[in-house]
Design an enzyme around this catalytic site. Structure first.
Site, PDB file in Angstrom:
ATOM      1  N   ARG A  14      28.810   2.231 -34.024  1.00  0.00           N
ATOM      2  CA  ARG A  14      29.984   0.721 -33.723  1.00  0.00           C
ATOM      3  C   ARG A  14      29.262  -0.574 -33.934  1.00  0.00           C
ATOM      4  O   ARG A  14      29.408  -2.202 -34.022  1.00  0.00           O
ATOM      5  CB  ARG A  14      31.328   1.250 -33.767  1.00  0.00           C
ATOM      6  CG  ARG A  14      31.928   2.419 -34.146  1.00  0.00           C
ATOM      7  CD  ARG A  14      33.362   2.668 -33.506  1.00  0.00           C
ATOM      8  NE  ARG A  14      33.536   3.123 -33.815  1.00  0.00           N
ATOM      9  CZ  ARG A  14      34.874   3.525 -33.597  1.00  0.00           C
ATOM     10  NH1 ARG A  14      35.736   3.239 -33.408  1.00  0.00           N
ATOM     11  NH2 ARG A  14      35.765   4.985 -33.881  1.00  0.00           N
ATOM     12  N   HIS A  80       5.379  13.202 -18.068  1.00  0.00           N
ATOM     13  CA  HIS A  80       4.464  11.606 -17.924  1.00  0.00           C
ATOM     14  C   HIS A  80       4.245  10.687 -18.845  1.00  0.00           C
ATOM     15  O   HIS A  80       3.665  11.554 -20.251  1.00  0.00           O
ATOM     16  CB  HIS A  80       3.768  11.746 -16.938  1.00  0.00           C
ATOM     17  CG  HIS A  80       3.316  10.513 -16.484  1.00  0.00           C
ATOM     18  ND1 HIS A  80       2.667   9.144 -17.111  1.00  0.00           N
ATOM     19  CD2 HIS A  80       3.744   9.869 -15.601  1.00  0.00           C
ATOM     20  CE1 HIS A  80       2.368   8.011 -15.878  1.00  0.00           C
ATOM     21  NE2 HIS A  80       3.427   8.746 -15.351  1.00  0.00           N
ATOM     22  N   ASP A  81       5.798  10.523 -19.665  1.00  0.00           N
ATOM     23  CA  ASP A  81       5.839   9.404 -20.546  1.00  0.00           C
ATOM     24  C   ASP A  81       4.351   8.728 -21.239  1.00  0.00           C
ATOM     25  O   ASP A  81       3.899   8.901 -22.262  1.00  0.00           O
ATOM     26  CB  ASP A  81       6.834   9.043 -21.102  1.00  0.00           C
ATOM     27  CG  ASP A  81       7.006   7.574 -19.806  1.00  0.00           C
ATOM     28  OD1 ASP A  81       6.155   7.869 -18.883  1.00  0.00           O
ATOM     29  OD2 ASP A  81       8.232   6.880 -19.910  1.00  0.00           O
ATOM     30  N   THR A 105      -1.916   0.746 -13.865  1.00  0.00           N
ATOM     31  CA  THR A 105      -0.606   1.974 -13.720  1.00  0.00           C
ATOM     32  C   THR A 105       0.270   2.061 -14.970  1.00  0.00           C
ATOM     33  O   THR A 105       0.117   0.602 -15.714  1.00  0.00           O
ATOM     34  CB  THR A 105      -0.172   1.690 -12.563  1.00  0.00           C
ATOM     35  OG1 THR A 105       0.739   2.375 -11.761  1.00  0.00           O
ATOM     36  CG2 THR A 105       0.682   0.268 -12.082  1.00  0.00           C
ATOM     37  N   HIS A 153      49.382 -22.355 -16.661  1.00  0.00           N
ATOM     38  CA  HIS A 153      50.237 -21.535 -16.181  1.00  0.00           C
ATOM     39  C   HIS A 153      50.795 -20.778 -17.780  1.00  0.00           C
ATOM     40  O   HIS A 153      51.738 -19.882 -16.798  1.00  0.00           O
ATOM     41  CB  HIS A 153      51.072 -21.526 -14.889  1.00  0.00           C
ATOM     42  CG  HIS A 153      50.964 -22.740 -14.285  1.00  0.00           C
ATOM     43  ND1 HIS A 153      49.821 -22.643 -13.643  1.00  0.00           N
ATOM     44  CD2 HIS A 153      50.735 -24.044 -13.932  1.00  0.00           C
ATOM     45  CE1 HIS A 153      49.281 -23.543 -12.771  1.00  0.00           C
ATOM     46  NE2 HIS A 153      49.957 -24.368 -12.870  1.00  0.00           N
ATOM     47  N   SER A 283      48.479  -0.517 -37.978  1.00  0.00           N
ATOM     48  CA  SER A 283      49.384   0.055 -36.412  1.00  0.00           C
ATOM     49  C   SER A 283      49.309   1.562 -37.390  1.00  0.00           C
ATOM     50  O   SER A 283      49.669   1.189 -38.784  1.00  0.00           O
ATOM     51  CB  SER A 283      50.243  -0.285 -35.938  1.00  0.00           C
ATOM     52  OG  SER A 283      51.103   1.024 -35.938  1.00  0.00           O
ATOM     53  N   ARG A 323       7.341  -0.075  -4.766  1.00  0.00           N
ATOM     54  CA  ARG A 323       7.953  -0.035  -6.040  1.00  0.00           C
ATOM     55  C   ARG A 323       8.789   1.783  -4.935  1.00  0.00           C
ATOM     56  O   ARG A 323       8.703   2.948  -4.429  1.00  0.00           O
ATOM     57  CB  ARG A 323       7.062   0.459  -6.712  1.00  0.00           C
ATOM     58  CG  ARG A 323       6.828   1.921  -7.388  1.00  0.00           C
ATOM     59  CD  ARG A 323       6.812   1.867  -8.977  1.00  0.00           C
ATOM     60  NE  ARG A 323       8.403   2.389  -9.473  1.00  0.00           N
ATOM     61  CZ  ARG A 323       8.116   2.586 -10.454  1.00  0.00           C
ATOM     62  NH1 ARG A 323       8.064   1.783 -11.524  1.00  0.00           N
ATOM     63  NH2 ARG A 323       9.535   2.139 -10.950  1.00  0.00           N
ATOM     64  N   SER A 328      14.265   3.260 -12.294  1.00  0.00           N
ATOM     65  CA  SER A 328      14.106   3.436 -13.903  1.00  0.00           C
ATOM     66  C   SER A 328      15.259   4.055 -14.221  1.00  0.00           C
ATOM     67  O   SER A 328      15.905   3.537 -15.233  1.00  0.00           O
ATOM     68  CB  SER A 328      13.273   4.867 -14.300  1.00  0.00           C
ATOM     69  OG  SER A 328      12.529   4.455 -14.531  1.00  0.00           O
ATOM     70  N   ARG A 332      17.279   1.542 -17.390  1.00  0.00           N
ATOM     71  CA  ARG A 332      16.332   2.042 -19.337  1.00  0.00           C
ATOM     72  C   ARG A 332      18.028   2.322 -20.027  1.00  0.00           C
ATOM     73  O   ARG A 332      18.190   1.659 -20.427  1.00  0.00           O
ATOM     74  CB  ARG A 332      16.001   3.357 -18.915  1.00  0.00           C
ATOM     75  CG  ARG A 332      16.835   4.408 -18.958  1.00  0.00           C
ATOM     76  CD  ARG A 332      15.166   5.657 -19.814  1.00  0.00           C
ATOM     77  NE  ARG A 332      14.368   4.869 -18.519  1.00  0.00           N
ATOM     78  CZ  ARG A 332      12.974   5.870 -19.224  1.00  0.00           C
ATOM     79  NH1 ARG A 332      13.492   6.809 -19.584  1.00  0.00           N
ATOM     80  NH2 ARG A 332      12.336   5.700 -18.089  1.00  0.00           N
TER      81      ARG A 332
END
Length: 478
Positions: A14, A80-81, A105, A153, A283, A323, A328, A332
């Protein structure tokens, strides 16, 4: 075909644009990983490692044809991606597989990609802010001279103009634009720092040649279109940076929420209205209603983003040493959804300001109901000039005002303050004089000039940098 049996984020269905959704897609992420691996290999080759042109060309030949299914299957095994994508990239590039991710790394591809995506997201948001500013400029200049009741106000106060009020909305967005520009002017990559940020693996690769280990960050940045990198890091860039980016998105939410509040209040007063399409239903129960659906959605997304802004602040403050991986999952979700929310908010802002409706007769009627009270000081000064006693006239106005106000509030009658003053011989005022005093334009001060000056001096320079705004339009989904 969509699967209606599983949850789909409303941001995808949406709220957010296709452009912003693509930035946070797997395709964008994994293609950027491969660009970073190519940049790393090229930098290492230039610094003397035994990497051939043929290996680099092989990597480039397969930069975009990512074998997702093989990567998914591999990740199910190794959990491990990054390593699953190193493996599958290697399947496509057998001659280069030994040099993919060399010395790196996981955060080399993960963190640098996150930074690139956030910076591209900021550029997209900045263009949309400029497009909204263009709409607000057009609206403000059209209505710069139209007096309207102002409020402090939420009580009637000295008049302003419809256009000047739009300048206030624009100024808030201009501040957000400037904050984005500051981040973009100082954008950085992580570079390649290794496991704990010491570049120890690169000292090993380059036989302890410290100059080469130091050069690699700059070479990678240049190849990725960047001029700078974080001078020091642990394994990751400081998560404080995410919080700084989030604060800019938070600013957009604040500006938009304030605008949506004003529009909803003005729509309640029937002075102004957000776009309402011919077949739109306000409505499900009350067919006559014209609910400010767009402004309400804007406020809802702004509330979400404001609440989301605490996530990177918590993450940044709770990291351990060089770290820890508890950043993580939160990162994400929080950062991606913040960008998608800001994008949806600005699309709504663009849509609303592209079709704002003003009802001049209602604006004038609301002002004239209160103008007698505001005109009393001018009436008193003119009466003093004609020979009246200032203190006596002040007391007379006070008495007439109190009685007129009582009749309005207690008996529901019209405000007859001016009639009372006109019939009081102490004021010695004619109908013609009274009409002159009641000219609304006499009470708006420099509002028209302020509006023109603001857009000419502050907004036009922004719009000059964004010729693309004329092609930015927002269609919203229910």
């Amino acid at each position: 075909m969509s699967d209606n049996t599983i949850f789909q984020s409303p941001f995808s269905a949406r709220y957010a644009s296709k452009e912003m959704q693509h930035l946070f897609s797997n395709e964008k992420k994994f293609r950027t990983w491969r660009k970073l691996w190519i940049a790393l290999a090229e930098a290492e080759q230039e610094l003397g490692l035994d990497i051939t042109d043929e290996q680099i060309q092989e990597l480039k030949d397969h930069a975009d044809d990512i074998n997702y299914e093989e990567a998914k299957a591999r990740e199910a095994i190794v959990r491990h991606d990054v390593m699953s994508h190193v493996y599958t990239y290697g399947l496509q590039c057998p001659n280069a597989k030994g040099i993919i991710h060399l010395g790196a790394t996981s955060c080399y591809v993960g963190d640098n990609t996150d930074l690139i995506i956030m910076h591209e997201g900021l550029e997209l948001l900045q263009s949309k802010i400029a497009a909204v500013l263009a709409n607000l400029k057009k609206f403000a200049l059209e209505y710069k001279d139209m007096p309207c009741l102002a409020f402090t106000h939420f009580q009637p106060a000295q008049p302003t103009t419809v256009g000047k009020r739009a300048a206030l909305w624009a100024q808030d967005l201009m501040m957000d634009y400037d904050e984005i520009q500051h981040l973009l002017d100082n954008k950085k990559l992580l570079g390649q720092k290794g496991t704990t940020g010491t570049q120890a693996s690169f000292m090993e690769l380059f036989d302890n040649d410290e100059d080469k280990a130091r050069q690699i960050d700059g070479l990678i940045c240049k190849k990725m279109g960047y001029d700078d990198y974080f001078a020091v890091s642990g394994q990751t860039y400081s998560r404080k940076y995410d919080s700084q980016v989030m604060n800019v998105l938070l600013g957009i939410a604040q500006s938009a929420h304030k605008f949506s509040n004003d529009i909803r209040l003005l729509q309640h007063k029937k002075e102004m209205e957000e776009p309402f399409e011919k077949g739109q239903i306000g409505s499900s129960a009350m067919a006559y209603k014209r609910n400010p659906m767009r402004s309400e959605r804007m406020a809802a997304l702004a509330n979400y983003l404001i609440a989301d802004s605490i996530n990177p602040a918590i993450t940044a403050s709770t990291q351990w040493f060089e770290r820890t991986l508890d950043d993580s999952a939160n990162k994400r979700i929080a950062m991606a959804e913040a960008f998608l929310a800001a994008d949806g908010i600005l699309d709504l802002y663009l849509n609303i300001t592209d079709g704002l409706v003003v009802y001049p007769k209602v604006v004038e009627a609301d002002l004239r109901k209160e103008l007698p009270f505001m005109a009393t000081e001018n009436i008193m000064m003119d009466a003093v000039k004609a020979g009246g006693d200032r203190q006596e006239l002040h007391e007379a106005i006070r008495e007439h005002s109190m009685e007129a106000g009582r009749q309005v509030k207690m008996e529901g009658k019209e405000n007859d303050l001016l009639e009372r003053i006109k019939n009081d011989p102490r004021f010695n005022i004619t109908d013609e004089q009274l009409e002159t005093i009641l000219d609304p334009s006499r009470y708006v001060g420099r509002a028209p000039a302020q509006t023109e000056e603001f857009f000419a001096e502050y907004i036009d320079p922004i719009l000059a940098k964004h010729p693309e705004t004329k092609n930015i339009h927002a269609a919203i989904n229910v």
